[in-house]
Design a protein around this motif. Structure first.
Motif, mmCIF file in Angstrom:
data_model
loop_
_atom_site.group_PDB
_atom_site.id
_atom_site.type_symbol
_atom_site.label_atom_id
_atom_site.label_comp_id
_atom_site.label_asym_id
_atom_site.label_seq_id
_atom_site.Cartn_x
_atom_site.Cartn_y
_atom_site.Cartn_z
ATOM 1 N N UNK A 1 0.859 -1.187 0.000
ATOM 2 C CA UNK A 1 0.000 0.000 0.000
ATOM 3 C C UNK A 1 0.895 1.236 0.000
ATOM 4 N N UNK A 2 0.636 2.140 -0.896
ATOM 5 C CA UNK A 2 1.466 3.329 -1.067
ATOM 6 C C UNK A 2 1.253 4.287 0.112
ATOM 7 N N UNK A 3 2.294 4.469 0.916
ATOM 8 C CA UNK A 3 2.179 5.316 2.108
ATOM 9 C C UNK A 3 2.063 6.798 1.763
ATOM 10 N N UNK A 4 2.409 7.169 0.541
ATOM 11 C CA UNK A 4 2.294 8.570 0.134
ATOM 12 C C UNK A 4 0.841 8.954 -0.141
ATOM 13 N N UNK A 5 0.043 7.978 -0.548
ATOM 14 C CA UNK A 5 -1.341 8.262 -0.944
ATOM 15 C C UNK A 5 -2.383 7.769 0.049
ATOM 16 N N UNK A 6 -1.975 6.880 0.979
ATOM 17 C CA UNK A 6 -2.968 6.244 1.836
ATOM 18 C C UNK A 6 -2.579 6.266 3.311
ATOM 19 N N UNK A 7 -3.608 6.268 4.141
ATOM 20 C CA UNK A 7 -3.478 6.024 5.577
ATOM 21 C C UNK A 7 -4.180 4.707 5.879
ATOM 22 N N UNK A 8 -3.904 4.137 7.032
ATOM 23 C CA UNK A 8 -4.591 2.910 7.431
ATOM 24 C C UNK A 8 -5.137 3.056 8.849
ATOM 25 N N UNK A 9 -6.100 2.232 9.174
ATOM 26 C CA UNK A 9 -6.616 2.136 10.535
ATOM 27 C C UNK A 9 -7.143 0.721 10.710
ATOM 28 N N UNK A 10 -7.559 0.388 11.921
ATOM 29 C CA UNK A 10 -8.144 -0.937 12.129
ATOM 30 C C UNK A 10 -9.525 -0.806 12.762
ATOM 31 N N UNK A 11 -10.334 -1.815 12.535
ATOM 32 C CA UNK A 11 -11.700 -1.833 13.056
ATOM 33 C C UNK A 11 -11.991 -3.203 13.661
ATOM 34 N N UNK A 12 -12.599 -3.201 14.831
ATOM 35 C CA UNK A 12 -12.969 -4.437 15.518
ATOM 36 C C UNK A 12 -14.487 -4.534 15.544
ATOM 37 N N UNK A 13 -15.008 -5.692 15.186
ATOM 38 C CA UNK A 13 -16.454 -5.926 15.247
ATOM 39 C C UNK A 13 -16.738 -7.220 15.999
ATOM 40 N N UNK A 14 -17.975 -7.352 16.438
ATOM 41 C CA UNK A 14 -18.428 -8.566 17.117
ATOM 42 C C UNK A 14 -19.581 -9.203 16.355
ATOM 43 N N UNK A 15 -19.574 -10.529 16.293
ATOM 44 C CA UNK A 15 -20.698 -11.274 15.732
ATOM 45 C C UNK A 15 -21.195 -12.240 16.811
ATOM 46 N N UNK A 16 -22.438 -12.112 17.248
ATOM 47 C CA UNK A 16 -22.944 -12.995 18.306
ATOM 48 C C UNK A 16 -22.903 -14.457 17.881
ATOM 49 N N UNK A 17 -22.547 -15.331 18.820
ATOM 50 C CA UNK A 17 -22.553 -16.774 18.586
ATOM 51 C C UNK A 17 -23.930 -17.304 18.964
ATOM 52 N N UNK A 18 -24.658 -17.918 18.018
ATOM 53 C CA UNK A 18 -25.986 -18.453 18.355
ATOM 54 C C UNK A 18 -25.903 -19.482 19.481
ATOM 55 N N UNK A 19 -26.938 -19.543 20.288
ATOM 56 C CA UNK A 19 -26.985 -20.546 21.345
ATOM 57 C C UNK A 19 -26.979 -21.947 20.740
ATOM 58 N N UNK A 20 -26.507 -22.904 21.529
ATOM 59 C CA UNK A 20 -26.374 -24.272 21.029
ATOM 60 C C UNK A 20 -27.704 -24.818 20.517
ATOM 61 N N UNK A 21 -28.785 -24.497 21.223
ATOM 62 C CA UNK A 21 -30.101 -25.025 20.819
ATOM 63 C C UNK A 21 -30.570 -24.404 19.506
ATOM 64 N N UNK A 22 -30.000 -23.242 19.145
ATOM 65 C CA UNK A 22 -30.426 -22.547 17.922
ATOM 66 C C UNK A 22 -29.434 -22.712 16.782
ATOM 67 N N UNK A 23 -28.450 -23.595 16.936
ATOM 68 C CA UNK A 23 -27.338 -23.661 15.979
ATOM 69 C C UNK A 23 -27.781 -24.046 14.574
ATOM 70 N N UNK A 24 -28.886 -24.789 14.438
ATOM 71 C CA UNK A 24 -29.326 -25.256 13.116
ATOM 72 C C UNK A 24 -30.532 -24.488 12.587
ATOM 73 N N UNK A 25 -30.924 -23.440 13.290
ATOM 74 C CA UNK A 25 -32.095 -22.681 12.870
ATOM 75 C C UNK A 25 -31.697 -21.620 11.841
ATOM 76 N N UNK A 26 -32.393 -21.616 10.716
ATOM 77 C CA UNK A 26 -32.109 -20.627 9.676
ATOM 78 C C UNK A 26 -32.656 -19.251 10.036
#
Length: 209
Positions: A167-192
């Motif tokens: 990535x060209x440091x002359x033209x770009x900056x960078x940052x980071x992003x953290x997200x969370x995705x909930x883990x379905x409960x075991x009883x709901x693991x196969x539910x669409x």
């Protein structure tokens, strides 16, 4: 001589437990003044009691964001954790490097999440004591995160990834992003019908490569 040695050990032992008690006590005005020192203490004398820890409720995702210096609306992003996990699976049992990297990054993401909760509690405390202006809230949280070792680990990793991807440091900056995705409960693991929504935890300020 034995008494001096005994008193020295007693002083070290007492000091350690007093400091431990101080940094693990409920938030108060005095403790808030030493949040940077608390991060240093946690780094070298961290304690974690996990014998009866509940199962995780979220999966963390870490993104590298590439921002155009001339047009900040142009942002490219790519997720960093999935490729590491795939490498762990593909190279098992010879996956030490990917396993360690996964542990370090995951632990950093989780620690930042926990740190945000703690910093927000401190902000609420200061607001109740009327020692905080409205415009200072985000600044306190950002400064509180940016001095931690977890933030520095993620920042350094994202910079390294950007350099490897040329990535060209002359033209770009960078940052980071953290997200969370909930883990379905075991009883709901196969539910669409189970709706899983990815939520933002933290997005860092842009920085140079």
């Amino acid at each position: 001589m034995k008494k001096i040695y005994y008193y020295f050990l007693l002083l070290v032992f007492s000091s350690y437990w007093l400091i431990t008690f101080f940094f693990n006590a409920p938030d108060n005005y005095i403790k808030i003044q030493f949040f940077q020192e608390g991060d240093v203490f946690s780094k070298f004398f961290y304690q974690k009691w996990g014998f009866f820890a509940p199962p995780p409720q979220f999966n963390e995702k870490l993104y590298c964001l590439v921002l155009n210096k001339k047009d900040s609306t142009k942002v490219k992003s790519f997720e960093l954790m999935q490729s590491i996990i795939e490498e762990k699976v593909a190279r098992a049992p010879f996956n030490n490097k990917a396993d360690i990297l996964d542990y370090i990054l995951s632990n950093s993401c989780i620690s930042i999440n926990n740190q945000i909760v703690e910093l927000k509690e401190r902000v609420e405390y200061l607001e109740k004591k009327k020692r905080l202006e409205v415009h200072e809230k985000d600044s306190i949280i950002n400064r509180g995160l940016e001095v931690t070792s977890y933030y520095k680990v993620l920042k350094n990793y994202v910079q390294e990834v950007a350099r490897k991807n040329k990535v060209n440091k002359e033209d770009y900056l960078v940052s980071f992003m953290i997200t969370n995705i909930p883990i379905p409960k075991f009883v709901d693991r196969n539910k669409d019908s189970v709706h899983v929504e990815e939520s933002l935890v933290y997005r860092s300020k842009p920085f140079d490569i």
